[in-house]
Design an enzyme around this catalytic site. Structure first.
Site, PDB file in Angstrom:
ATOM      1  N   ASP A 258      33.430  54.589  33.750  1.00 45.98           N
ATOM      2  CA  ASP A 258      34.286  55.346  34.664  1.00 45.98           C
ATOM      3  C   ASP A 258      34.415  54.668  36.025  1.00 45.98           C
ATOM      4  O   ASP A 258      35.300  54.995  36.816  1.00 45.98           O
ATOM      5  CB  ASP A 258      33.774  56.783  34.839  1.00 45.98           C
ATOM      6  CG  ASP A 258      32.352  56.879  35.379  1.00 45.98           C
ATOM      7  OD1 ASP A 258      31.701  55.833  35.583  1.00 45.98           O
ATOM      8  OD2 ASP A 258      31.882  58.020  35.584  1.00 45.98           O
ATOM      9  N   GLU A 259      33.558  53.685  36.290  1.00 41.46           N
ATOM     10  CA  GLU A 259      33.591  53.014  37.592  1.00 41.46           C
ATOM     11  C   GLU A 259      34.860  52.195  37.803  1.00 41.46           C
ATOM     12  O   GLU A 259      35.176  51.823  38.935  1.00 41.46           O
ATOM     13  CB  GLU A 259      32.353  52.141  37.772  1.00 41.46           C
ATOM     14  CG  GLU A 259      31.062  52.949  37.841  1.00 41.46           C
ATOM     15  CD  GLU A 259      29.859  52.102  38.208  1.00 41.46           C
ATOM     16  OE1 GLU A 259      29.964  51.291  39.152  1.00 41.46           O
ATOM     17  OE2 GLU A 259      28.818  52.252  37.549  1.00 41.46           O
TER      18      GLU A 259
ATOM     19  N   THR B 261      30.226  36.922  31.839  1.00 45.78           N
ATOM     20  CA  THR B 261      29.883  37.730  30.661  1.00 45.78           C
ATOM     21  C   THR B 261      30.934  38.795  30.384  1.00 45.78           C
ATOM     22  O   THR B 261      31.406  38.945  29.247  1.00 45.78           O
ATOM     23  CB  THR B 261      28.514  38.403  30.850  1.00 45.78           C
ATOM     24  OG1 THR B 261      27.514  37.386  30.984  1.00 45.78           O
ATOM     25  CG2 THR B 261      28.175  39.294  29.666  1.00 45.78           C
TER      26      THR B 261
ATOM     27  N   LYS C 240      34.659  44.840  34.762  1.00 45.12           N
ATOM     28  CA  LYS C 240      34.918  45.735  33.636  1.00 45.12           C
ATOM     29  C   LYS C 240      36.392  46.129  33.576  1.00 45.12           C
ATOM     30  O   LYS C 240      36.977  46.211  32.498  1.00 45.12           O
ATOM     31  CB  LYS C 240      34.031  46.975  33.728  1.00 45.12           C
ATOM     32  CG  LYS C 240      32.550  46.702  33.546  1.00 45.12           C
ATOM     33  CD  LYS C 240      32.214  46.166  32.151  1.00 45.12           C
ATOM     34  CE  LYS C 240      32.330  47.235  31.090  1.00 45.12           C
ATOM     35  NZ  LYS C 240      31.893  46.731  29.756  1.00 45.12           N
TER      36      LYS C 240
ATOM     37  N   SER D 134      25.563  44.904  34.066  1.00 46.84           N
ATOM     38  CA  SER D 134      26.008  46.257  34.418  1.00 46.84           C
ATOM     39  C   SER D 134      25.426  46.851  35.693  1.00 46.84           C
ATOM     40  O   SER D 134      25.789  47.974  36.047  1.00 46.84           O
ATOM     41  CB  SER D 134      25.691  47.216  33.254  1.00 46.84           C
ATOM     42  OG  SER D 134      24.301  47.320  33.053  1.00 46.84           O
TER      43      SER D 134
END
Length: 335
Positions: free
Chosen positions: A126-127, A100, A157, A85
């Protein structure tokens, strides 16, 4: 309910596990975590005595191991916090993030389908929406906003989110997704902004700020995020995306100055450094959907929450020092 929490030794995952066990006396939690550098078994100390909690060291990309655990434990729900992350690390080793965050999610979705698990919840960010201009404070991301990720992390993501929704459409996989703004609170790995600045300020070290420091983020206490995820897995509609935000927008330099004031440290510790590549300017979340459909509202006042967060890090120097010394990795290896 028996819940599989992947990435449960991380910051948000460990807070979520504590929230579930504290809130529901009959629920059981199985924590799956690979214990990479940011997975810290120290975050779960105290839970081993709870008979409703079980820990398994597992890489979610290991299909055979995931299937084996699902077959033996028969979870009602999988909540996927497992992810690489940190944006800076994604610029250095993007392949790890793709493996991952995308492949691992695919393994979990296949397992949900194979065993008929009632819900798979994907914890996103939110990214995935990209960024907003600083001169348009009226703009906020809603669930229909197009995906325009800026980094390998956010792209991985966004890819995982699209995979989740594709499984729902094609296979009728029972899924939901939450996209949350920046979290703060206890147990956050000290490479992230708030704990890093607190640790540096504590030791009177320079506080490095990217670029002009005007990049804006929306902050939410981790406990409010955990409560939102819980409401979604119990009452949220399948196949839906829910944005979760704190409506606390601060520029990075404003936030850091606030932290320094709370610690009674001098703002002269702030040091501006060259900007991060592709650095998003502003994030802002519209949480109207989850408020209207599920009745969720953030409960933690930001002023109190950030003060409590500062106090937690100052009151837990051993937790911090075990990370900086690398001692926590030895503990992880023995699990």
């Amino acid at each position: 309910m028996r819940i599989f929490v992947t990435g449960g030794a991380g910051f948000i995952g460990s807070n979520f596990i504590r929230y579930i066990l504290d809130t529901y006396t009959e629920d059981e939690v199985v924590c799956l975590d690979k214990l990479t550098y940011a997975g810290n078994y120290d975050n779960l100390i105290g839970l081993k005595k709870d008979k409703r909690f079980r820990f398994e060291r597992v890489d979610i990309c290991d299909r055979n191991r995931v299937v084996e655990l699902v077959r033996s434990c028969k979870p009602d729900c999988i909540v996927n916090f497992a992810a690489e992350s940190h944006v800076d690390r994604s610029l250095e080793t993007p392949g790890v993030f793709l493996q991952t965050n995308i492949t691992g999610t695919g393994v979990l979705l296949d397992t949900v389908n194979e065993f008929g698990i009632k819900r798979f919840h994907q914890v996103s960010t939110d990214e995935v929406y990209g960024d907003l201009p600083l001169d348009r404070p009226d703009l906020r991301f809603d669930e229909a906003w197009s995906l325009k990720p800026s980094s390998p992390y956010s792209a991985s993501k966004a890819s995982a989110d699209m995979l989740v929704m594709a499984y729902h459409r094609t296979f009728k996989t029972p899924v939901s997704i939450s996209r949350c703004s920046n979290n703060y609170g206890p147990y956050q790995f000290p490479e992230k902004l708030i704990p890093r600045m607190l640790c540096n300020a504590r030791d009177n070290k320079p506080l490095p700020v990217y670029g002009d420091g005007k990049n804006v983020r929306d902050w939410i206490h981790v406990s409010d995020h955990c409560r939102a995820v819980d409401m979604i897995i119990r009452s949220g509609r399948l196949g839906e995306i829910y944005n979760v935000g704190g409506s606390n927008e601060y520029s990075n330099v404003e936030l850091i100055k606030l932290l320094l004031r709370l610690m009674e440290k001098d703002a002269g510790l702030i040091t501006f450094v060259p900007d991060r590549k592709g650095h998003d300017r502003r994030y802002a979340i519209c949480s109207d959907k989850i408020k209207k459909e599920l009745g969720w509202q953030p409960k933690i006042d930001f002023a109190q929450g950030i003060a409590d967060t500062v106090k937690w890090y100052l009151d837990n120097p051993k937790w911090i020092e075990r990370i900086f010394s690398g001692e926590y990795k030895k503990f992880n290896s023995e699990v």
